[in-house]
Design an enzyme around this catalytic site. Structure first.
Site, PDB file in Angstrom:
ATOM      1  N   ASP A  55     -63.567 -26.860  -1.940  1.00  0.00           N
ATOM      2  CA  ASP A  55     -63.458 -28.236  -1.426  1.00  0.00           C
ATOM      3  C   ASP A  55     -63.066 -29.229  -2.523  1.00  0.00           C
ATOM      4  OD1 ASP A  55     -64.642 -27.078   0.927  1.00  0.00           O
ATOM      5  OD2 ASP A  55     -66.643 -27.523   0.144  1.00  0.00           O
ATOM      6  N   GLU A 267     -62.623 -30.755  10.271  1.00  0.00           N
ATOM      7  CA  GLU A 267     -63.377 -31.235   9.098  1.00  0.00           C
ATOM      8  C   GLU A 267     -62.386 -31.545   7.973  1.00  0.00           C
ATOM      9  OE1 GLU A 267     -66.017 -27.988   8.066  1.00  0.00           O
ATOM     10  OE2 GLU A 267     -64.374 -26.687   7.471  1.00  0.00           O
TER      11      GLU A 267
HETATM   12  O1  FUB Z   1     -68.158 -26.208   1.561  1.00  0.00           O
HETATM   13  C1  FUB Z   1     -68.917 -26.356   2.739  1.00  0.00           C
HETATM   14  C2  FUB Z   1     -68.043 -26.744   3.864  1.00  0.00           C
HETATM   15  O2  FUB Z   1     -67.035 -25.772   4.057  1.00  0.00           O
HETATM   16  C3  FUB Z   1     -67.272 -28.005   3.660  1.00  0.00           C
HETATM   17  O3  FUB Z   1     -68.042 -29.169   3.757  1.00  0.00           O
HETATM   18  C4  FUB Z   1     -66.255 -27.828   4.691  1.00  0.00           C
HETATM   19  O4  FUB Z   1     -65.182 -28.724   4.643  1.00  0.00           O
HETATM   20  C5  FUB Z   1     -65.840 -26.401   4.475  1.00  0.00           C
HETATM   21  O5  FUB Z   1     -64.903 -26.273   3.447  1.00  0.00           O
END
Ligand code: FUB
Length: 366
Positions: A55, A267
């Site tokens: 991320d 997301e």
């Molecule tokens: O790294 C945890 C979660 O996985 C992140 O918050 C999301 O965007 C996904 O990449």
């Protein structure tokens, strides 16, 4: 669509990170970046190889690139569709003088033990600078297992950061990213469905409709949930307004539907501005694309345009887009080193805007 290779020659596109410091130490350590074997099937090689990172939110502060990723760790928590196995407990900060240069690990800058309200799962962070002060924004689960978004403050881009005693009022869900507009206004974009809990909210109110990842999502023929935006207060510690949901429209001006899994928001919202246009890029989650949509307003509505990054190895796809000396780059992750969905490694590749405003689609595995 032109091939990415047409853009690669001016940029040493393939990197490998050779060594870096012990992640438990806070002292700085710098690694050498080298060209890698051109027979590699990957577009880019991992930037960090001695621990797992994901991320990546990249920014240029004072002419240097700073990267704020998640710090993935092995966990005894079983894998589930709510992402319980993403059981991260701290953050490191990294810097690079250029995207093809060495990367420095500045060590741990914030841990769950330093955040009074956070209990676990420190997911994807971001950072912002204002008037020489640096703000690290991060999601974490509170004592009730509800994601909130917190902020920690530091005098330097590499911390250390001191967490505010409580989460940002009115914050919820995950994946904060803070965009500074040309007029000096800062906006936070946030939200993520399934384990990110966005489907449990309507109009900023918590309405728990069940524990399955899809409980609370609209029906497939109804508009999909969008990411949330809120203008930041002058002090960067709170929202200056009630958060609003962003609409993402199709080419006919209709809202993307919940069943449109290839295009709808899941997301990892990120906003950058190019040629006066706002570009919202995001992960489509279960279909694994980084998609993008454009608008002439930071609040949208945004119109879906296409794919920035095709699926990477691993389930999640999460990125940031940054301009460095007039060139554009995408920081992203995959699971090249571990082969495990929750143990990821960050990477970088060049990204190109075409004259018509579209973005070249990047394919991360050749
Ligand atoms: O790294 C945890 C979660 O996985 C992140 O918050 C999301 O965007 C996904 O990449």
């Amino acid at each position: 669509m032109r091939n990415l290779l047409t853009y690669l020659p001016p940029f040493c596109a393939f990197f490998v990170f050779v060594s870096c410091g012990n992640p438990t130490e806070t002292k700085e350590s710098t690694a050498t970046v080298q060209s890698t074997d051109s027979t590699s099937k990957y577009l880019s090689e991992p930037l960090i190889t001695d621990h797992y990172t994901a991320d990546p939110s990249a920014h240029v502060f004072g002419g240097k690139i700073y990267i704020y990723p998640s710090h993935d760790v092995e966990s005894d928590v079983p894998e589930d569709d709510l992402g319980a196995h993403f059981n991260m407990m701290d953050y490191h900060v990294y810097s690079m003088d250029s995207p093809d240069g060495a990367i420095t690990d500045h060590g741990k800058v914030l841990g769950a033990e330093d955040i009074p309200w956070a209990k676990r799962q420190l997911w994807a962070p971001d950072a912002a600078e204002k008037n020489g002060t640096y703000y690290l924004y991060f999601p974490a689960k509170d004592e009730n297992d509800i994601f909130k978004i917190g902020v920690a403050v530091g005098d330097s881009p590499i911390g250390p950061f001191t967490a505010q005693p409580k989460p940002i009022k009115g914050s919820y869900s995950i994946d904060p990213s803070v965009f500074e507009d040309s007029d000096g206004t800062y906006y936070m974009y946030f939200g993520g469905i399934w384990g990110g809990q966005l489907q449990k909210y309507r109009n900023n109110k918590f309405e728990d409709k069940g524990s399955a990842p899809t409980d609370g999502l609209p029906a497939d023929d109804q508009p999909a949930l969008g990411p949330i935006i809120a203008k930041m207060n002058d002090d960067m510690l709170e929202f200056a307004e009630t958060p609003k949901e962003i609409k993402i429209l199709d080419e006919n001006g209709k809202e993307l539907l919940n069943g449109d899994n290839d295009r709808r928001f899941f997301e990892a919202a990120w906003v950058h501005k190019y040629g006066g246009t706002y570009y919202l890029s995001y992960s489509t989650g279960d279909t694994h694309f980084i998609a993008y949509a454009t608008s002439d307003n930071p609040y949208g509505p945004f119109t879906y345009k296409g794919v920035v990054l095709n699926p990477v190895e691993g389930w999640t796809n999460h990125h940031s887009i940054v301009e460095v000396d007039g060139n554009w780059f995408i920081y992203y992750h995959d699971t090249q080193l571990s082969g495990k969905t929750h143990l990821r490694n960050i990477k970088v590749a060049p990204m190109k805007h075409f004259e018509d405003g579209s973005i070249q689609t990047i394919t991360p595995v050749k």
